[in-house]
Scaffold this motif. Structure first.
Motif, PDB file in Angstrom:
ATOM      1  N   LYS A  73      38.323  -8.008  37.259  1.00 39.42           N
ATOM      2  CA  LYS A  73      37.784  -9.177  36.891  1.00 39.42           C
ATOM      3  C   LYS A  73      38.910  -9.986  37.102  1.00 39.42           C
ATOM      4  N   LYS A 132      40.617  -9.239  27.684  1.00 34.21           N
ATOM      5  CA  LYS A 132      39.937  -7.954  28.085  1.00 34.21           C
ATOM      6  C   LYS A 132      40.713  -7.318  29.285  1.00 34.21           C
ATOM      7  N   SER A 137      35.642  -0.968  31.034  1.00 31.45           N
ATOM      8  CA  SER A 137      34.425  -1.490  31.198  1.00 31.45           C
ATOM      9  C   SER A 137      33.898  -1.258  29.295  1.00 31.45           C
ATOM     10  N   GLY A 139      33.239  -2.667  27.255  1.00 32.08           N
ATOM     11  CA  GLY A 139      33.665  -3.628  25.812  1.00 32.08           C
ATOM     12  C   GLY A 139      34.594  -3.320  25.242  1.00 32.08           C
ATOM     13  N   ILE A 142      38.419  -5.307  23.872  1.00 30.13           N
ATOM     14  CA  ILE A 142      38.163  -6.890  24.399  1.00 30.13           C
ATOM     15  C   ILE A 142      38.571  -7.427  22.598  1.00 30.13           C
ATOM     16  N   TYR A 189      45.427  -7.376  31.977  1.00 28.88           N
ATOM     17  CA  TYR A 189      44.760  -8.412  30.953  1.00 28.88           C
ATOM     18  C   TYR A 189      44.133  -9.830  31.857  1.00 28.88           C
ATOM     19  N   LEU A 251      30.247  -9.206  21.294  1.00 32.08           N
ATOM     20  CA  LEU A 251      29.874  -8.999  22.802  1.00 32.08           C
ATOM     21  C   LEU A 251      28.202  -8.067  22.262  1.00 32.08           C
ATOM     22  N   GLU A 337      31.554 -11.798  34.540  1.00 33.53           N
ATOM     23  CA  GLU A 337      31.806 -10.421  34.926  1.00 33.53           C
ATOM     24  C   GLU A 337      30.760  -9.597  36.372  1.00 33.53           C
TER      25      GLU A 337
END
Length: 424
Positions: A73, A132, A137, A139, A142, A189, A251, A337
């Protein structure tokens, strides 16, 4: 045809079923292989400087050596920001509408960019932000933020020896070193401005999962799988503060939504992209739906061009990326993403058939016409092999790609505001 062997460290039925259908045999860890469907960690290890392994012309693998330039990210944001700066310098001699590259939400990397983030926060103290972890990955990790105090509390809970602000920037492990030699590296993050007005269907938030196959970064050859889908939240969207911690509202990750009481295991909370575009056309007109799809292709195309200079385009490699895109209430697509290993787990019969077809379609494109892995072939698949794909970018062909068509359309299309006004 000679015997073809495959090796995989991801035991997914949709992968192995396609290999076996082609008559390939499974190789053991001690045997040579022609085709490796690997996880990202294995690929990085294989291409590392410490590895003595060298791929032969008869071998292919499903990741580029430094795929993380696009799929991590923080690096994705860094590369797109650099690309945008480069394009901004050329705007004086080009049409401005052709380079509207604001397709990633305002984003900062923490702890490195904390001071820049704090400055932006003070300009818009009522905005919501989403944090994030860079390397996770599904979720995981987050959460949403509206106050600086929440970030400081999170920081203290995660690592009592580190804090944000000037000291944290100076001691960031992004460039080496830490505040205390004995302290573990602080996990990086990204914090992005939350899209608070997403397009809703049935009152629920959703995003798009699109599959993009890249066979080369120099020149760029990229293909968009026609059968992408929408992933819906199981709970209705609610911007109120008391729902900020309810990830079933915010999410769309299946790993999160499966935990909800309202999750439907029969359809998995998914729509096809075709259904979405038909829905939008019925409400806002076919022009709006067509423009949305063109702009999605354009966003993906520019994201690939942004990372291409950084990528090691090894001829043994190809990669299928999972793009996650959110559409806002004004029908503007936002790149959220990109995943290097999009999930191949299946939750419904439709899901199983889609991913089985995806792997088959990938193999049809990346393999030479004789079906034998060969790193030396020119990677120009036949029209028949491209069935199921949209040619997104082919820099050698220059024409016929969705990206090229959108670049041309940008010179003559009506503005978004004109289309929105016609459909209000």
């Amino acid at each position: 045809m000679s015997r073809i062997s495959y090796f995989t460290d991801m035991e997914k039925s949709v992968v192995t079923a396609n290999f076996l259908k082609r008559g390939w045999t499974s190789a053991t860890s001690d045997e040579d292989w022609n085709f490796y469907w690997a996880n990202t960690q294995t690929c990085r290890s294989l291409f590392s400087a410490e590895s003595s392994y060298r791929l032969g012309d008869y071998q292919m693998i499903n990741h580029f050596p430094n795929h993380y330039e696009l799929t991590r990210k923080d690096l994705m944001v860094k590369n797109i920001k650099r690309y945008k700066r480069e394009q901004d310098k050329e705007r004086e001699t080009r049409e401005r509408s052709q380079f509207n590259l604001e397709f990633v939400p305002v984003t900062f990397v923490l702890p490195a960019d904390y001071n820049l983030f704090a400055e932006e926060y003070r300009r818009c103290p009522t905005c919501t932000w989403i944090m994030k972890p860079c390397g996770r990955s599904q979720g995981s990790g987050i959460f949403l933020v509206t106050k600086l105090s929440r970030i400081k509390k999170w920081s203290n809970e995660g690592n009592s020896s580190s804090s944000f602000g000037r000291h944290a920037v100076q001691s960031s492990t992004m460039g080496g070193g830490s505040a205390q030699q004995s302290a573990p590296p602080r996990e990086s993050y990204v914090i992005s401005k939350y899209i608070e007005s997403p397009l809703l269907i049935g009152g629920k938030k959703f995003d798009l999962r699109l599959y993009v196959l890249v066979t080369s970064f120099r020149p760029i050859r990229a293909y968009l799988f026609r059968r992408g889908f929408c992933r819906f939240c199981s709970a209705k969207y609610d911007r109120s503060t008391h729902q900020m911690d309810n990830m079933l509202v915010h999410l769309t990750n299946v790993a999160i939504q499966k935990q909800g009481d309202d999750y439907n295991p029969h359809h998995g909370g998914k729509w096809s992209v075709d259904d979405l575009l038909f829905y939008i056309a019925s409400l806002r007109g076919s022009d709006a739906a067509d423009l949305l799809w063109q702009e999605i292709c354009w966003v993906i195309g520019h994201s690939l061009k942004a990372v291409a200079p950084m990528m090691l385009s090894d001829p043994h490699c190809f990669e299928c990326y999972g793009y996650d895109i959110i559409i806002d209430a004004n029908l503007k697509p936002w790149l959220i993403e990109v995943n290097a290993s999009p999930s191949l787990s299946t939750t419904t019969n439709t899901d199983h058939f889609l991913k089985l077809s995806l792997i088959d379609a990938i193999l049809n494109v990346v393999l030479p016409p004789d079906g034998v892995p060969n790193a030396k072939w020119n990677k120009r698949p036949s029209v028949e092999a491209l069935r199921g794909w949209i040619v997104l970018i082919d820099e050698e062909a220059k024409v016929g790609s969705a990206y090229a068509r959108q670049n041309k359309a940008n010179k003559t299309k009506s503005s978004r505001s004109d289309i929105n006004s016609r459909n209000k």
